[in-house]
Write an enzyme that holds these catalytic residues in place. Structure first.
Site, PDB file in Angstrom:
ATOM      1  N   HIS A 170      42.520  49.409  46.806  1.00  0.00           N
ATOM      2  CA  HIS A 170      41.801  48.475  47.687  1.00  0.00           C
ATOM      3  C   HIS A 170      42.456  48.465  49.067  1.00  0.00           C
ATOM      4  CE1 HIS A 170      40.027  46.345  43.962  1.00  0.00           C
ATOM      5  NE2 HIS A 170      39.185  47.228  44.462  1.00  0.00           N
ATOM      6  N   GLU A 173      44.549  45.522  50.815  1.00  0.00           N
ATOM      7  CA  GLU A 173      45.695  44.958  50.103  1.00  0.00           C
ATOM      8  C   GLU A 173      46.966  45.707  50.516  1.00  0.00           C
ATOM      9  OE1 GLU A 173      44.287  45.128  46.025  1.00  0.00           O
ATOM     10  OE2 GLU A 173      42.490  43.997  46.563  1.00  0.00           O
ATOM     11  N   ARG A 223      37.634  46.825  51.976  1.00  0.00           N
ATOM     12  CA  ARG A 223      38.167  46.963  50.609  1.00  0.00           C
ATOM     13  C   ARG A 223      37.885  48.337  49.970  1.00  0.00           C
ATOM     14  NH1 ARG A 223      38.535  43.708  45.538  1.00  0.00           N
ATOM     15  NH2 ARG A 223      37.230  44.636  43.938  1.00  0.00           N
ATOM     16  N   ASN A 241      37.882  50.618  42.344  1.00  0.00           N
ATOM     17  CA  ASN A 241      38.289  49.998  41.089  1.00  0.00           C
ATOM     18  C   ASN A 241      37.096  49.532  40.245  1.00  0.00           C
ATOM     19  OD1 ASN A 241      40.751  49.811  39.762  1.00  0.00           O
ATOM     20  ND2 ASN A 241      40.889  47.594  40.056  1.00  0.00           N
ATOM     21  N   HIS A 294      47.970  45.841  43.197  1.00  0.00           N
ATOM     22  CA  HIS A 294      46.915  45.186  43.981  1.00  0.00           C
ATOM     23  C   HIS A 294      47.464  43.893  44.563  1.00  0.00           C
ATOM     24  CE1 HIS A 294      43.132  47.334  42.628  1.00  0.00           C
ATOM     25  NE2 HIS A 294      44.040  47.847  41.832  1.00  0.00           N
ATOM     26  N   SER A 295      46.618  43.180  45.307  1.00  0.00           N
ATOM     27  CA  SER A 295      46.951  41.812  45.709  1.00  0.00           C
ATOM     28  C   SER A 295      45.638  41.042  45.809  1.00  0.00           C
ATOM     29  CB  SER A 295      47.698  41.797  47.042  1.00  0.00           C
ATOM     30  OG  SER A 295      46.829  42.060  48.133  1.00  0.00           O
ATOM     31  N   TYR A 296      45.605  39.702  45.873  1.00  0.00           N
ATOM     32  CA  TYR A 296      46.761  38.837  45.743  1.00  0.00           C
ATOM     33  C   TYR A 296      46.501  37.854  44.622  1.00  0.00           C
ATOM     34  CZ  TYR A 296      43.757  35.478  48.258  1.00  0.00           C
ATOM     35  OH  TYR A 296      42.714  34.656  48.641  1.00  0.00           O
ATOM     36  N   TYR A 346      38.399  37.655  35.309  1.00  0.00           N
ATOM     37  CA  TYR A 346      36.937  37.813  35.331  1.00  0.00           C
ATOM     38  C   TYR A 346      36.637  39.182  34.760  1.00  0.00           C
ATOM     39  CZ  TYR A 346      38.173  40.115  39.771  1.00  0.00           C
ATOM     40  OH  TYR A 346      38.754  40.897  40.728  1.00  0.00           O
ATOM     41  N   GLU A 369      48.746  41.815  40.510  1.00  0.00           N
ATOM     42  CA  GLU A 369      48.244  41.225  41.757  1.00  0.00           C
ATOM     43  C   GLU A 369      49.454  40.625  42.452  1.00  0.00           C
ATOM     44  OE1 GLU A 369      45.200  41.520  42.766  1.00  0.00           O
ATOM     45  OE2 GLU A 369      43.936  41.716  41.006  1.00  0.00           O
TER      46      GLU A 369
HETATM   47  O1  0X9 Z   1      38.895  43.165  40.824  1.00  0.00           O
HETATM   48  C1  0X9 Z   1      39.792  44.024  40.854  1.00  0.00           C
HETATM   49  O2  0X9 Z   1      39.556  45.210  41.011  1.00  0.00           O
HETATM   50  C2  0X9 Z   1      41.248  43.572  40.719  1.00  0.00           C
HETATM   51  N1  0X9 Z   1      41.466  42.402  41.525  1.00  0.00           N
HETATM   52  S1  0X9 Z   1      41.455  42.486  43.170  1.00  0.00           S
HETATM   53  O3  0X9 Z   1      41.519  41.134  43.686  1.00  0.00           O
HETATM   54  N2  0X9 Z   1      42.741  43.227  43.672  1.00  0.00           N
HETATM   55  O4  0X9 Z   1      40.279  43.184  43.585  1.00  0.00           O
HETATM   56  C3  0X9 Z   1      41.535  43.245  39.278  1.00  0.00           C
HETATM   57  C4  0X9 Z   1      41.269  44.345  38.298  1.00  0.00           C
HETATM   58  C5  0X9 Z   1      41.649  43.951  36.910  1.00  0.00           C
HETATM   59  N3  0X9 Z   1      41.337  44.950  35.924  1.00  0.00           N
HETATM   60  C6  0X9 Z   1      40.157  45.018  35.267  1.00  0.00           C
HETATM   61  N4  0X9 Z   1      39.213  44.166  35.432  1.00  0.00           N
HETATM   62  N5  0X9 Z   1      40.014  46.011  34.430  1.00  0.00           N
HETATM   63 ZN    ZN Z   2      42.677  45.040  44.503  1.00  0.00          ZN
END
Ligand code: 0X9
Ligand code: ZN
Length: 388
Positions: A170, A173, A223, A241, A294-296, A346, A369
């Site tokens: 991302h 971040e 992002r 991601n 990643h963050s945050y 989530y 994160e």
């Molecule tokens: O949403 C994401 O990609 C990640 N959080 S962020 O705020 N950095 O964008 C979390 C990813 C967690 N992993 C899975 N959902 N598999």
């Molecule tokens: Zn991220």
């Protein structure tokens, strides 16, 4: 036409966040979180709407009044936590201008500033010339042609367990690539536990080079990648991601090309993700740990993330190690991270951590994160003094 004109102006001059605000809600009920998740294409949620927790929503000056009405209608209290994001971004840009760029040949990096993609590559390349157990390898080029380089630390020698560290998927971040370099520096200069004798490390500091440079030069809060799938509204990029081929597009991802979580036309449509996939598949033995930075929010997320209650067979040892990790982390500076299952944050499918666990079959896979918990969010000051 007006929208297209505005988009053209923005892409020519760099995006301004003047008078953009970060709004924090009060902790949400289950129903409120559910409702807010419907708005994900309308606002940039810096933290997901999750029941029991507050969320952070970025709004432009023209959206602010409407969002206030909507939140009030749902009985959600809120406050402005960053009143003018543009001002914060500018003040950090100004501070960054006085910093020295990376000195080619040094192999020394500072931790009070963020570096460009080329500087990150130069840093690891320089390290590789200074030591025979260090090497760098290109795993391919990004969509815009930037070289993606991995640092290999192979003091432990052939056959020793491999550790894979992926940073910067991302773009906004920035603490993530910085943390990759901090890990490298710690391993090379402060390896009190003797990790290098036991483990081989493969570290990619910049997994989304085009997005990262776009965030540094044109749109601080970018992002996604920078690929182009001919959106009518000229929206670019895919959420790297959400682009991995494990339960692809099943949850927490969008089909809308303008969404921050657009999963792309198909799994591995993004060349950067393909490059990473091919590299990690070539590692022998299969990485015992695949770690995504990643963050945050200060979380230590364990798989799977694609659905509630979807756990890998060895989830107990994965969860236990996450719990140990946050304890070890807290012992250093007192910083508190929360070890939780990803989907409990989530459900979001197509993330690399799930693929590392479900397809690559790493024994351990995590997404961390990093700092902070929302005082600065993505605009984390480079001196990392923000501890809230
Ligand atoms: O949403 C994401 O990609 C990640 N959080 S962020 O705020 N950095 O964008 C979390 C990813 C967690 N992993 C899975 N959902 N598999
Ligand atoms: Zn991220």
């Amino acid at each position: 036409l007006l929208v297209l004109f505005c988009l053209a102006v923005v892409s020519a001059s760099g995006r301004s966040y003047d008078k953009y605000t970060l709004i924090r809600t009060s902790p949400l009920s289950f129903e409120q979180a559910l409702e807010l998740r419907q708005w994900e294409n309308d606002y940039d949620f810096w933290r997901p709407a999750r029941s029991g927790l507050s969320t952070d929503i970025m709004v432009g000056p023209t959206q602010k009044l409407y969002l206030s009405h909507q939140l009030t209608r749902l009985g959600i209290q809120f406050a402005e936590v960053i009143p003018d994001l543009g001002k914060l971004i500018k003040s950090q840009q100004l501070a960054a201008e006085s910093k020295r760029s990376y000195g080619r040949g040094d192999g020394r990096i500072n931790f009070d500033q963020y570096y460009s993609h080329d500087e990150l590559n130069a840093y690891i390349d320089d390290l590789a010339t200074q030591n025979d157990f260090l090497s760098t390898v290109s795993i391919g080029q990004s969509y815009e042609g930037r070289d993606m380089r991995v640092l290999q630390i192979t003091k432990a020698g052939p056959g020793a367990p491999n550790i894979w560290i992926e940073a910067g998927i991302h773009a906004r971040e920035w603490i993530s690539p910085a943390m990759a370099t901090y890990i490298i520096d710690s391993l090379l200069n402060n390896d009190q536990d003797g990790f290098l004798d036991k483990l081989n490390f493969h570290i990619l500091p910049s997994a989304n080079p085009d997005g990262y440079e776009h965030s540094r030069n044109s749109d601080r809060l970018w992002r996604k990648t920078r690929s182009n799938y001919n959106s009518i509204l000229l929206c670019k990029g895919v959420d790297g991601n959400r682009n991995w081929d494990f339960h692809f597009a099943e949850s927490g991802a969008s089909n809308n090309k303008c969404s921050e979580t657009y999963h792309g036309p198909e799994a591995f449509s993004e060349v950067e993700m393909k490059n990473i996939r091919d590299y990690v598949l070539s590692l022998d033995p299969v990485p015992v740990l695949s770690q995504c930075l990643h963050s945050y929010s200060q979380l230590w997320l364990w798989p799977y993330g694609y659905d509630y209650g979807a756990y890998p067979d060895n989830y107990e040892e994965i969860r236990d190690l996450a719990e140990e990790a946050v304890k070890a982390l807290e012992a250093v500076h007192g910083t508190v991270f929360d070890p939780i299952n990803s989907a409990d944050l989530y459900p979001a499918a197509g993330a690399s951590d799930d693929w590392y666990k479900g397809v690559l079959k790493s024994r351990f896979a995590y997404t961390v994160e990093l700092r902070d918990t929302g005082r600065h969010g993505f605009i984390l000051p480079p001196d990392r003094k923000s501890t809230r």
